[in-house]
Design an enzyme around this catalytic site. Sequence first.
Site, PDB file in Angstrom:
ATOM      1  N   VAL A  53       0.834  -1.207   0.000  1.00  0.00           N
ATOM      2  CA  VAL A  53       0.000   0.000   0.000  1.00  0.00           C
ATOM      3  C   VAL A  53       0.865   1.253   0.000  1.00  0.00           C
ATOM      4  CG1 VAL A  53      -1.807   1.285   1.225  1.00  0.00           C
ATOM      5  CG2 VAL A  53      -1.913  -1.207   1.124  1.00  0.00           C
ATOM      6  N   CYS A  54       1.962   1.241   0.742  1.00  0.00           N
ATOM      7  CA  CYS A  54       2.844   2.414   0.775  1.00  0.00           C
ATOM      8  C   CYS A  54       3.437   2.689  -0.600  1.00  0.00           C
ATOM      9  CB  CYS A  54       3.958   2.211   1.797  1.00  0.00           C
ATOM     10  SG  CYS A  54       3.354   2.069   3.500  1.00  0.00           S
ATOM     11  N   THR A  55       3.818   1.646  -1.298  1.00  0.00           N
ATOM     12  CA  THR A  55       4.356   1.819  -2.643  1.00  0.00           C
ATOM     13  C   THR A  55       3.296   2.419  -3.561  1.00  0.00           C
ATOM     14  OG1 THR A  55       5.955   0.043  -2.353  1.00  0.00           O
ATOM     15  CG2 THR A  55       5.382   0.623  -4.625  1.00  0.00           C
TER      16      THR A  55
END
Length: 160
Positions: A53-55
Amino acid sequence: MAPTPKIGDIVGDFRLPGGHLDGETFHRRDYTLCEQRGKPLVLAFYPGDDTTVCTAQLCAYSDGLPELQSAGATVWGISPQGVDSHEMFARSRTLRMPLLSDEARTVAKSFGISAPLIGLRRSVFIINGHGRLHWKHVTAVGATYPPAVTLRTQLAGLTG
């Protein structure tokens, strides 16, 4: 833990190490909130480099960076990983915004978003040019994030 700042609150200054990718060079330096006075700033707190999700979040913000910058804003990504990790993440995904390291979670704690196990809750804060909190999005679980178009809309509504 400090409470999350309220809309209209003055956000306290901080200094964090970080860097940004410019071409093939990763420029390292310290970043301070006070250096952004006079222009809006988007702070995108994320739990970890190279996680799914961060990517997706950081790639979306990097892709939307020209539009956010056209609104006069600077965008900083902040997570608990070190600057070396941020450099590898920026290089692997060609991220163009500065990535700041909050290893002690001091800044996350001051924003009331420090969380056990994951380090911090995924959150986005928009600070106006006078250092006041204009808008925020703080997740309980951390699997969602506001898209760049939402940030652009909030930036368009900025008040001093």
